[in-house]
Write an enzyme that holds these catalytic residues in place. Structure first.
Site, PDB file in Angstrom:
ATOM      1  N   SER A 159      60.905 111.832 109.918  1.00 36.86           N
ATOM      2  CA  SER A 159      59.519 111.934 109.187  1.00 36.86           C
ATOM      3  C   SER A 159      59.921 111.457 107.595  1.00 36.86           C
ATOM      4  O   SER A 159      58.597 111.133 107.089  1.00 36.86           O
ATOM      5  CB  SER A 159      58.708 113.126 109.268  1.00 36.86           C
ATOM      6  OG  SER A 159      58.661 114.579 108.326  1.00 36.86           O
ATOM      7  N   THR A 184      58.866 117.828 110.216  1.00 39.40           N
ATOM      8  CA  THR A 184      58.661 119.409 109.521  1.00 39.40           C
ATOM      9  C   THR A 184      57.616 118.090 108.062  1.00 39.40           C
ATOM     10  O   THR A 184      57.040 118.410 106.354  1.00 39.40           O
ATOM     11  CB  THR A 184      59.518 120.093 109.327  1.00 39.40           C
ATOM     12  OG1 THR A 184      59.900 120.643 108.619  1.00 39.40           O
ATOM     13  CG2 THR A 184      58.735 120.410 110.652  1.00 39.40           C
ATOM     14  N   ASP A 185      58.925 117.875 107.606  1.00 45.29           N
ATOM     15  CA  ASP A 185      58.905 117.132 106.231  1.00 45.29           C
ATOM     16  C   ASP A 185      57.370 116.213 105.827  1.00 45.29           C
ATOM     17  O   ASP A 185      57.128 116.055 104.420  1.00 45.29           O
ATOM     18  CB  ASP A 185      60.021 116.422 106.033  1.00 45.29           C
ATOM     19  CG  ASP A 185      61.516 116.654 105.848  1.00 45.29           C
ATOM     20  OD1 ASP A 185      60.997 117.851 105.701  1.00 45.29           O
ATOM     21  OD2 ASP A 185      62.135 116.284 105.754  1.00 45.29           O
ATOM     22  N   THR A 236      63.367 117.107 113.504  1.00 42.71           N
ATOM     23  CA  THR A 236      63.954 117.923 113.500  1.00 42.71           C
ATOM     24  C   THR A 236      63.957 118.559 115.317  1.00 42.71           C
ATOM     25  O   THR A 236      65.130 118.717 115.343  1.00 42.71           O
ATOM     26  CB  THR A 236      64.518 118.330 112.317  1.00 42.71           C
ATOM     27  OG1 THR A 236      64.589 118.373 111.433  1.00 42.71           O
ATOM     28  CG2 THR A 236      65.065 119.596 112.958  1.00 42.71           C
TER      29      THR A 236
HETATM   30  N1  ASP Z   1      63.651 115.517 107.728  1.00 48.66           N
HETATM   31  C1  ASP Z   1      63.115 116.429 109.447  1.00 48.66           C
HETATM   32  C2  ASP Z   1      61.555 115.173 109.634  1.00 48.66           C
HETATM   33  O1  ASP Z   1      60.842 115.330 109.226  1.00 48.66           O
HETATM   34  C3  ASP Z   1      63.358 117.252 108.438  1.00 48.66           C
HETATM   35  C4  ASP Z   1      62.271 118.421 110.233  1.00 48.66           C
HETATM   36  O2  ASP Z   1      62.049 117.248 111.326  1.00 48.66           O
HETATM   37  O3  ASP Z   1      61.921 119.635 109.878  1.00 48.66           O
HETATM   38  O4  ASP Z   1      61.590 114.276 110.246  1.00 48.66           O
END
Ligand code: ASP
Length: 334
Positions: A54, A85-86, A12
């Protein structure tokens, strides 16, 4: 001035809106352009390793990250990995096994909102990560997020939207990052430690989350595809038993095929203790299943991948799994 390497992988933090939703598009240099103050903090080189959500992170990517850090380890004082973050907790745990005893900080960070949006946690998280990467007392593989520094083996994404997304599970936070300084409570790795790199993993790990009524048939069916099985049980841990369940037979079948079986718990805090109840006690005594104790699922899974990348010998697997690495589990010898 300290020299830091920023490795960008997407997430993100690097996203831009598209007509099909957010997609990682910003380069590592574009990320840095949002925090001009960073250039006064340290000298930063960047590498764009990949630019993915991710959700698409794969053990091969972890090896790529570890290999890049290994190749450039001597040239930098610290490393920052910008990541979605995932699956950040999986990558943080995986890197904690692939890169052990690093006296130089290896920091993972990301954000809940893209760096280019008005309201975002991205700039502060990236800046804080660079600060920890430059911190004289910084070391080990850690997650920096929402002002907290968390051991790579202990991080867990607990909130899907709010900025305080990560918690340290069953272990204190390593440090807090304030605007005027870093307060470190725990030194992740002594500064005179010697780093070790490992560049092998076996990703054939199967995780089964138990629900009432679950059948063990899937375990037997999966035996030809996987080398280790993690059973996410309930509470302190048990294996379903009795006429309606076929787990004991399935576990015997897997053990005969030299598969590794680890019991963990769906309860996030405090960990397993499978000897407490008959349903767990028997599994440990009769079948010798391993237990994850207070480890996170992310650490349990990636530790197995790392171990099985080094050995297939059941005795060695057992010994390595029960050994505390990067503060992943409390010592069981109490
Ligand atoms: N879907 C995103 C990822 O993990 C979520 C994030 O980065 O907060 O790449």
């Amino acid at each position: 001035m300290k020299k830091i390497l920023l490795l960008a992988t997407g997430g993100t933090i690097a996203c831009k809106p598209t007509e099909n939703g957010l997609s990682p598009m910003l380069s590592s240099d574009e990320l840095l352009s949002y925090i001009p103050a960073a250039r006064e903090l340290c000298s930063i080189d960047t590498i764009q390793l990949m630019n993915i959500d991710s959700t698409n992170m794969h053990p091969d990517c972890w090896l790529q990250i570890a290999e890049t850090i290994k190749d450039l380890y001597e040239q930098y004082d610290g490393f920052v990995i910008a990541h979605g973050t995932d699956t950040m907790a999986y990558t943080a745990a995986a890197l904690s096994y692939l890169i052990q005893n690093s006296p130089k900080p290896i920091v993972l960070t990301g954000s809940q909102r893209p760096i280019g949006t008005d309201m975002t946690d991205a700039a502060i998280n990236l800046y804080d990560s660079l600060r920890y990467a430059c911190f004289d007392e910084g070391s080990g593989v850690v997650v920096v997020f929402g002002g907290k520094v968390i051991m790579g083996t202990r991080a867990r994404k607990m909130n899907t939207k709010s900025y305080d997304a990560f918690s340290s599970i069953n272990y204190p936070v390593v440090a807090m990052i304030h605007d005027r300084g870093i307060v470190q409570y725990i030194q992740p790795v002594p500064k005179d430690a010697i780093v070790s790199f490992y560049l092998n993993m076996d990703s054939h790990i199967f995780v089964l989350k138990l629900i009432p009524g679950v059948s063990a048939d899937i375990l037997k069916a999966a035996a030809s595809f996987y080398d280790a099985f993690v059973l996410e049980s309930y509470g302190v841990g048990g294996i379903p038993e009795g006429p309606k369940y076929d787990f004991h037979e399935a576990i015997e079948y897997l053990i005969q095929k030299d598969k590794t079986i680890v019991l963990t718990t769906q309860a996030i805090f405090e960990g397993s203790d499978i000897s407490v109840y008959h349903s767990g006690h028997v599994a440990k005594k009769e079948f010798g299943v391993l237990e994850a104790y207070d480890m996170t699922l992310e650490a349990t899974v990636t530790k197995l991948m790392w171990i099985l990348g080094q050995t297939k010998n059941p005795k060695k697997i057992r010994a390595m799994f029960n050994q505390t690495i990067a503060s992943d589990m409390l010592s069981q010898s109490f």
